[in-house]
Design an enzyme around this catalytic site. Structure first.
Site, PDB file in Angstrom:
ATOM      1  N   GLY A 240      -4.341 -38.530 -43.307  1.00 36.40           N
ATOM      2  CA  GLY A 240      -3.889 -37.021 -43.030  1.00 36.40           C
ATOM      3  C   GLY A 240      -2.536 -36.765 -43.729  1.00 36.40           C
ATOM      4  O   GLY A 240      -2.392 -35.908 -44.681  1.00 36.40           O
ATOM      5  N   PHE A 241      -1.369 -37.605 -43.276  1.00 33.82           N
ATOM      6  CA  PHE A 241      -0.137 -37.433 -43.773  1.00 33.82           C
ATOM      7  C   PHE A 241       0.355 -35.982 -43.611  1.00 33.82           C
ATOM      8  O   PHE A 241       1.267 -35.738 -44.336  1.00 33.82           O
ATOM      9  CB  PHE A 241      -0.040 -37.839 -45.190  1.00 33.82           C
ATOM     10  N   ARG A 612      10.182 -50.609 -28.498  1.00 30.82           N
ATOM     11  CA  ARG A 612       9.015 -51.551 -28.402  1.00 30.82           C
ATOM     12  C   ARG A 612       7.949 -51.306 -29.580  1.00 30.82           C
ATOM     13  O   ARG A 612       7.509 -50.110 -29.694  1.00 30.82           O
ATOM     14  CB  ARG A 612       8.382 -51.346 -27.011  1.00 30.82           C
ATOM     15  N   LYS A 686       9.049 -46.011 -29.914  1.00 26.35           N
ATOM     16  CA  LYS A 686       9.327 -44.846 -30.780  1.00 26.35           C
ATOM     17  C   LYS A 686       8.331 -44.916 -31.930  1.00 26.35           C
ATOM     18  O   LYS A 686       7.773 -45.714 -32.243  1.00 26.35           O
ATOM     19  CB  LYS A 686      10.848 -45.015 -31.210  1.00 26.35           C
ATOM     20  N   GLU A 690       6.903 -42.823 -39.990  1.00 25.91           N
ATOM     21  CA  GLU A 690       7.765 -41.853 -41.039  1.00 25.91           C
ATOM     22  C   GLU A 690       8.922 -42.651 -41.327  1.00 25.91           C
ATOM     23  O   GLU A 690       9.814 -42.174 -42.085  1.00 25.91           O
ATOM     24  CB  GLU A 690       7.787 -40.515 -40.491  1.00 25.91           C
TER      25      GLU A 690
END
Ligand code: MOS
Length: 731
Positions: A240-241, A612, A686, A690
């Site tokens: 998708g990006f 984590r 997290k 990106e």
């Protein structure tokens, strides 16, 4: 009613206590065998009974109105069913998380290639023939397509601090440079597609989409029915990006055509349409101003940018987002101009903001290090702020210094030489580095978990766009419930299931994973009660429950029942009290050919700290994929528009160059530093995808400079630009 859990304070690190031992491991994707054997059904694969085919017809003027459709011009096509034209058609896809229909312009045309009608036929070939031959009449008016000439400029609210003039003029060293980046295409492998089917008043849409909870509302709003009457299915999505965040023109056209014809309709975009009618990443013009004292302490940091979009589109690429918190300076200035152009709309493309903004700030930092005669790593270490410089929030967890130091060591940064000093025949060799940063978010997400003697089933409308959601959610549930991963089934991509964050902004795994975690935690509490121990004493492993000197198989505790629990999470006070972001450092080595200007990446190391790690393999794939994208944006990617009409010229994968296997060396290394982000979510994890792109292209540009002594400030650094820079420098 499921109670919503708000992330108001740090949660116990339960996943460090659980016993199954699958969380964080490089577990293979459960969906992998289905994908490589062709059994995973993507949107265009499964056709309902009686399904017909639609092909989008696009505007051939840049701006104006559609006046007339000459349906007779294609009346001779065998199997032709209809030319569907409806004022509810979309101008462009919805922006991410819009939750409502985007612009529905009726007959108005705002860019060359805007979808205006749908030719429907019994076969794909007939529909395509019709779409290409259909005669349309447009009125056309003059349109601005070039951001450099655009007169409609909207200055956004600036962010400023300190006394700029004093900080700037009193500095020992100044860098004042302009970087430009071109438009980017998401170029997902799976073309955008939709299959629409009506069952009475109920619309069932199979779609190539990233965020079903939002897409359902967008589609319902566009078509004009309540969201409860819409079901969207997207069990597999081929990338998708950002290009599939919002409902697309193909989905609304398919839905309207299916209603009109009373038959299911499939619309698949041609590759060219994917390029020129799906949201692009804006081109940018970035003005960087950095000033430092003689010791390399930043006094002034300015990052102004210009971006573009269609009139009326609210999305503005957040170019300076990371520049606002990577480093601190006595005075800062961030300003943005939005210019309106009649090019296909601009929206989120992987790492909106950071993907292009961090290239520029990190290249400018390299220029400053050069001016200071200082090691670029040291310059960065010297300027890490104590808190978010703009908001004043403390960082929740920030291991940027560790990434810089560890990355430098493992890469062998100390071998770096002066620009132009290393040569191998006609190749000039150089090393470059850059920081990486990407804000982390928690987005409202719900999930249901069922536990029975047959194992566990996880249900959510979350998507897996190739990122590994099936694997990660399997691991969270298996870890929490003490089951081998083989006993966990994950069901995704169906809006009849609890609504998740969707895949976007790198928040998908953590947000949807937190919902699964919380639902599984409720089941753990019930198992503890059945066993007769306190929840905090319960330990589950391989189907066995233990606690307070008691032990029983989980199946005995279930006693034939099915435990079903649903949970929802959303962001709370920790999102205000702390600033959460992933950080990292890129190091790379390139070779620049003295005569041809060709740049070859030779090796690259990324060191990241993003809380984590939920699955070591899928996280690594995300990080490497991000780095490769960064390399592509530094060296290859360039979406060009015709200066007269604004139509996209590079609109297939032969002309729009992305990094291919031959461009990427084997030595792409990724290291994750151990970290827990207690303020992010109950998983202490997290986003990663990106983060990998952020800064990667900057490291490449900086390595080019170290190799041959020239700065390329207009990217991509294609051979023509490198040759011109070498010539200008007299090399
Ligand atoms: Mo991402 S650009 O939010 O899919």
């Amino acid at each position: 009613m499921t109670q919503t859990f708000r992330m108001d304070k740090p949660q116990p690190r339960l996943l460090d206590e659980t016993r199954q031992g699958v969380i964080g491991t490089p577990m293979d994707r459960p969906d992998g065998p289905l994908k490589v054997s062709g059994q995973a059904t993507y949107t265009a694969d499964a056709l309902p009974e009686g399904c017909v085919h639609g092909m989008l017809v696009r505007a051939t003027v840049t701006r104006g109105h559609l006046r007339d459709i000459d349906r007779d011009s294609i009346a001779d096509i065998p199997g032709l069913l209809a030319v569907v034209r409806d004022p509810r058609f979309l101008r462009n896809p919805a922006q991410g998380m819009a939750g409502e229909a985007p612009d529905q312009p009726g007959d108005r045309i705002d860019y060359h290639g805007q979808p205006v009608a749908l030719v429907v036929a019994e076969t794909f070939e007939a529909a395509r023939d019709g779409a290409l031959r259909l005669k349309l009449r447009f009125d056309s008016v003059a349109a601005e397509v070039d951001p450099d000439h655009a007169t409609e400029v909207e200055p956004q609210d600036p962010t400023e601090s300190g006394d700029w003039d004093a900080a700037w003029s009193g500095a020992a060293h100044q860098v004042d440079v302009v970087y430009t980046t071109p438009c980017h295409a998401s170029a997902a492998m799976e073309p955008h597609a939709a299959v629409a089917e009506w069952q009475g008043d109920r619309l069932i849409l199979r779609g190539a989409l990233q965020m079903l909870r939002f897409n359902r509302k967008e589609l319902a709003d566009a078509v004009g029915i309540p969201p409860e009457q819409v079901q969207i299915l997207a069990p597999y999505v081929g990338g998708g990006f950002g290009s599939k965040l919002g409902i697309g023109t193909e989905a609304v056209a398919a839905a309207l055509a299916a209603r009109e014809l009373g038959r299911p309709v499939r619309v698949v975009m041609a590759r060219q349409t994917v390029f020129d009618a799906v949201l692009r990443r804006t081109e940018t013009r970035q003005h960087l101003q950095l000033a430092a004292d003689a010791e390399g302490h930043l006094l002034a940091l300015g990052h102004d940018d210009r971006v573009s979009n269609l009139p009326g589109e609210e999305f503005a690429e957040p170019v300076s987002s990371a520049s606002q918190f990577l480093y601190g300076a006595r005075a800062t200035r961030f300003r943005q101009d939005m210019v309106r152009v009649h090019r296909v709309g601009a929206g989120s493309v992987r790492a909106p903001g950071e993907a292009v903004g961090v290239i520029a700030i990190e290249a400018a930092m390299d220029e400053l290090a050069d001016a200071l005669g200082m090691c670029p790593v040291e310059l960065r270490l010297r300027n890490l702020p104590d808190q978010h410089p703009v908001t004043g929030q403390p960082f929740s967890a920030r291991a940027l210094a560790g990434c810089l130091r560890e990355g430098a060591k493992s890469f062998g940064w100390s071998d770096r030489q002066a620009p132009g000093a290393r040569q191998e025949g006609d190749w000039l060799i150089g090393m470059g580095m850059a920081s990486a940063a990407r804000p982390n978010m928690l987005v409202k997400s719900a999930a249901r978990v069922r536990l029975s003697a047959e194992g566990a089933v996880v249900e959510t409308d979350m998507t897996d766009i190739g990122t590994g959601t099936y694997a990660v959610l399997t691991q969270v549930a298996a870890e929490m419930l003490g089951l081998p991963p083989g006993q966990v089934t994950v069901k995704l991509g169906d809006t009849d299931l609890p609504g998740a964050s969707g895949s976007g902004g790198s928040f998908g795994a953590s947000s949807s994973g937190s919902a699964v975690f919380l639902a599984a935690k409720k089941i753990r509490d019930r198992l503890a009660a059945k066993l007769g121990c306190a929840p905090e004493d319960l330990s589950l492993q391989d189907g066995l429950a233990r606690g307070a000197n008691l032990e029983a198989p989980i199946n005995d505790l279930l006693a034939g029942d099915v435990f079903v629990e649903e949970a929802e999470i959303k962001g709370g006070k920790t999102a205000e009290s702390h600033f959460s972001a992933g950080f990292g450092a890129h190091f790379c080595e390139v070779a620049v050919h003295r005569w041809t200007g060709e740049v070859r990446l030779r090796r690259m190391h990324g060191t990241f700290a993003m809380g984590r790690v939920l699955n070591e393999k899928t996280a690594r794939s995300q990080a490497v994929g991000g780095m490769i994208w960064g390399v592509g944006s530094a060296l290859h990617e360039d979406m060009s528009h015709d200066p007269r009409t604004g139509h996209v010229v590079t609109r297939d994968l032969a002309n729009y160059h992305i990094a291919a296997h031959a461009d990427i060396p084997r030595d792409m290394q990724v290291v994750f530093l151990e970290e827990r982000d207690d303020f992010a979510n109950p998983l202490q994890s997290k986003g990663v995808g990106e983060l990998g792109i952020s800064g990667a292209g900057g490291a490449v540009l900086n390595a080019i400079h170290n190799a041959c002594g020239v700065r390329i400030r207009d990217i991509p650094a294609t051979p023509d630009r490198v040759i011109a820079a070498l010539e200008a420098a007299g090399r």
